[in-house]
Design an enzyme around this catalytic site. Structure first.
Site, PDB file in Angstrom:
ATOM      1  N   LYS A 292       0.827  -1.218   0.000  1.00  0.00           N
ATOM      2  CA  LYS A 292       0.000   0.000   0.000  1.00  0.00           C
ATOM      3  C   LYS A 292       0.852   1.255   0.000  1.00  0.00           C
ATOM      4  O   LYS A 292       0.800   2.091   0.900  1.00  0.00           O
ATOM      5  CB  LYS A 292      -0.976   0.007   1.182  1.00  0.00           C
ATOM      6  CG  LYS A 292      -1.976  -1.146   1.121  1.00  0.00           C
ATOM      7  CD  LYS A 292      -3.146  -0.948   2.065  1.00  0.00           C
ATOM      8  CE  LYS A 292      -4.170  -2.062   1.978  1.00  0.00           C
ATOM      9  NZ  LYS A 292      -3.722  -3.359   2.536  1.00  0.00           N
TER      10      LYS A 292
HETATM   11  O1  S5P Z   1      -9.748  -2.662   1.636  1.00  0.00           O
HETATM   12  C1  S5P Z   1      -8.969  -3.555   1.903  1.00  0.00           C
HETATM   13  C2  S5P Z   1      -7.772  -3.712   1.200  1.00  0.00           C
HETATM   14  C3  S5P Z   1      -6.937  -4.778   1.515  1.00  0.00           C
HETATM   15  S1  S5P Z   1      -5.573  -5.066   0.511  1.00  0.00           S
HETATM   16  N1  S5P Z   1      -9.263  -4.448   2.877  1.00  0.00           N
HETATM   17  C4  S5P Z   1      -8.425  -5.485   3.206  1.00  0.00           C
HETATM   18  O2  S5P Z   1      -8.788  -6.269   4.087  1.00  0.00           O
HETATM   19  N2  S5P Z   1      -7.228  -5.634   2.552  1.00  0.00           N
HETATM   20  C5  S5P Z   1      -6.260  -6.699   2.938  1.00  0.00           C
HETATM   21  O3  S5P Z   1      -6.845  -7.960   2.688  1.00  0.00           O
HETATM   22  C6  S5P Z   1      -5.875  -6.718   4.418  1.00  0.00           C
HETATM   23  O4  S5P Z   1      -4.675  -5.971   4.651  1.00  0.00           O
HETATM   24  C7  S5P Z   1      -5.675  -8.176   4.714  1.00  0.00           C
HETATM   25  O5  S5P Z   1      -4.326  -8.543   4.429  1.00  0.00           O
HETATM   26  C8  S5P Z   1      -6.573  -8.905   3.734  1.00  0.00           C
HETATM   27  C9  S5P Z   1      -7.898  -9.354   4.319  1.00  0.00           C
HETATM   28  O6  S5P Z   1      -7.714 -10.305   5.333  1.00  0.00           O
HETATM   29  P1  S5P Z   1      -8.943 -11.106   6.017  1.00  0.00           P
HETATM   30  O7  S5P Z   1      -8.262 -11.954   7.043  1.00  0.00           O
HETATM   31  O8  S5P Z   1      -9.865 -10.106   6.619  1.00  0.00           O
HETATM   32  O9  S5P Z   1      -9.575 -11.919   4.907  1.00  0.00           O
END
Ligand code: S5P
Length: 461
Positions: A292
């Site tokens: 990011k």
């Molecule tokens: O808007 C966003 C963008 C990203 S890249 N929301 C997110 O959750 N992410 C990333 O996606 C976040 O940094 C994490 O690594 C992943 C989601 O993880 P989860 O465990 O919630 O599925």
């Protein structure tokens, strides 16, 4: 009758039109509603306020409001007629002064009647309800002038709100037909449209969208998706290096990319990096460093190429914020693309109450659409309709990667919001980014496979 006269007046001033119109979602509609100019017709405004005040007489409320901009002047007149105070939610919250989101005087628990001009997807009503709720207000009812009969009514009622429309679009055409303003063919077109509401035209399949010329990094990724029959990005947010590699190995056969946050690893050295790159090579997947980037061009260039991580040496894809403007793309990717790495711009985020608004999203898209190194966008949405509308503004040769996805919708205690795999895919996501849904599972390999199968069946290839 005032009820008929108002519609005839709307027609005469061109606020309701019949013909062929392309909506923002890409859908072709046989009619078009635009109430923005009725403020220039004080008599019509007064008639409308009378009609609304009459129709909401039985609804108990403490406050009246209108969704800016179009419905706010209408609500002002209704407030006068009902002798009920007006409040309104700001479109943008001021960064100076009180920072209030809702203007006007009210008490916690006040019930607010919310007026809007048109009901289509219901999205702006749900947004307004959230802002009011955050200020301690409840919604007495939503009332709209014309319901153009999309999913909106269902969404509003499913969320437990009272809802009323002065007219459906079918009422409008009936009145116009009776008064010889419309011919039968046009009315039939409208009825046909209402009975079979067309879906926003879905994009051509992945193969057709692939363009090595305008988007080499997306083309490469599409090839790999087709080869692995997977559009899953495993986000392995585990800081213990050994555990990370164990999960990476387990999920590798089922995913097209592994997403890293390299700065959360306990160790970063050649042994770890080589182990990861070996998995990537053997299992034919890409490494997606979710760094990011967000700084000025010169700084991100250093963050990308230098320092401990030397991300440019090993990342196939990275994430980039648009906030610093186009200089960030020049800093990362050069005037001509000097690196093989592709970038995903963050156009919308999954975190609750994040600060990205539609205007920002549009600017990010405008910035990325012109750049050959922009593989696509990170995006999220309320539901499939919302995602579809957003997807329609992304060109076919760029990809939409969606985080905040699990098999079932939900969220975590830190504001992460999850859409279901099905909802995300039917909305038009190309890639799903899944973290805890996979690595927290007792069997990450099986979970990765389950996500792969659940998503792939919906992908247009
Ligand atoms: O808007 C966003 C963008 C990203 S890249 N929301 C997110 O959750 N992410 C990333 O996606 C976040 O940094 C994490 O690594 C992943 C989601 O993880 P989860 O465990 O919630 O599925």
């Amino acid at each position: 009758l005032l009820r008929e006269k108002f519609i005839l007046d709307l027609f005469d001033i061109g606020a309701v039109k019949f013909g062929t119109f392309k909506l923002k979602s890409g859908i072709i509609s046989p009619f078009y509603l635009d109430f923005r100019e009725i403020v220039s017709y004080p008599e019509i405004m007064n008639d409308l306020a009378t009609l609304i005040a009459e129709s909401v007489k039985t609804i108990e409320c403490d406050q009246v409001s209108g969704i800016p901009y179009t419905a706010l002047p209408i609500a002002t007149l209704v407030s006068q007629k009902m002798r009920k105070p007006l409040i309104y939610a700001r479109k943008e919250v001021k960064s100076y002064g009180t920072g209030k989101k809702v203007e006007g005087q009210f008490k916690t628990g006040d019930r607010c009647l919310v007026i809007d001009d048109v009901m289509s997807t219901g999205e702006s009503k749900i947004e307004a309800a959230k802002v009011f709720a955050a200020s301690g207000l409840s919604i007495a009812a939503f009332v709209v002038v014309v319901d153009r009969s999309f999913a909106g009514k269902n969404i509003i009622e499913a969320n437990g709100y009272k809802y009323a429309a002065l007219y459906t679009i079918a009422d409008v055409t009936d009145i116009l037909l009776r008064n010889n303003r419309l011919d039968e063919q046009k009315v039939r077109d409208v009825h046909q449209f209402l009975q079979n509401p067309p879906q926003a035209k879905s994009l051509p399949g992945l193969r057709q969208r692939k363009s090595t010329e305008s988007n080499p990094s997306a083309a490469k990724l599409i090839d790999r998706m087709l080869e692995k029959k997977s559009n899953i990005v495993a986000s392995i947010d585990i800081s213990d290096n050994d555990q990370f590699l164990a999960v990476a190995k387990a999920v590798a056969p089922h995913v097209v990319m592994i997403k890293t946050h390299m700065d959360v690893m306990q160790r970063f050295d050649d042994a770890f990096l080589n182990a990861l790159l070996t998995i990537a090579k053997n299992q034919r997947l890409f490494i997606f460093e979710d760094r990011k980037f967000a700084d000025i061009g010169n700084t991100v260039r250093m963050q990308f190429h230098e320092g401990i991580y030397k991300i440019a040496d090993w990342a196939d894809y990275i994430t980039v914020h648009g906030v610093a403007g186009p200089g960030i793309l020049a800093g990362l990717f050069g005037e001509q693309q000097k690196t093989k790495t592709g970038g995903f711009l963050l156009a919308r985020m999954s975190a609750k109450d994040n600060l990205i608004d539609n205007a920002y999203t549009e600017k990010v898209l405008a910035m990325g659409i012109k750049h050959p190194a922009v593989t696509g966008y990170i995006g999220h949405g309320l539901n499939r309709e919302d995602i579809r509308k957003f997807r329609a503004s992304i060109p076919g040769h760029q990809l939409l990667a969606m985080p905040g996805v699990q098999l079932k919708a939900g969220g975590d205690e830190l504001g992460q919001q999850y859409l279901s795999v099905e909802e995300a895919m039917l909305g038009g996501a190309d890639l799903l980014i899944v973290g805890r849904g996979i690595y927290r599972s007792s069997d990450p390999a099986a979970a990765a496979e389950e996500y792969k199968n659940a998503a792939w069946q919906h992908l247009q290839i």
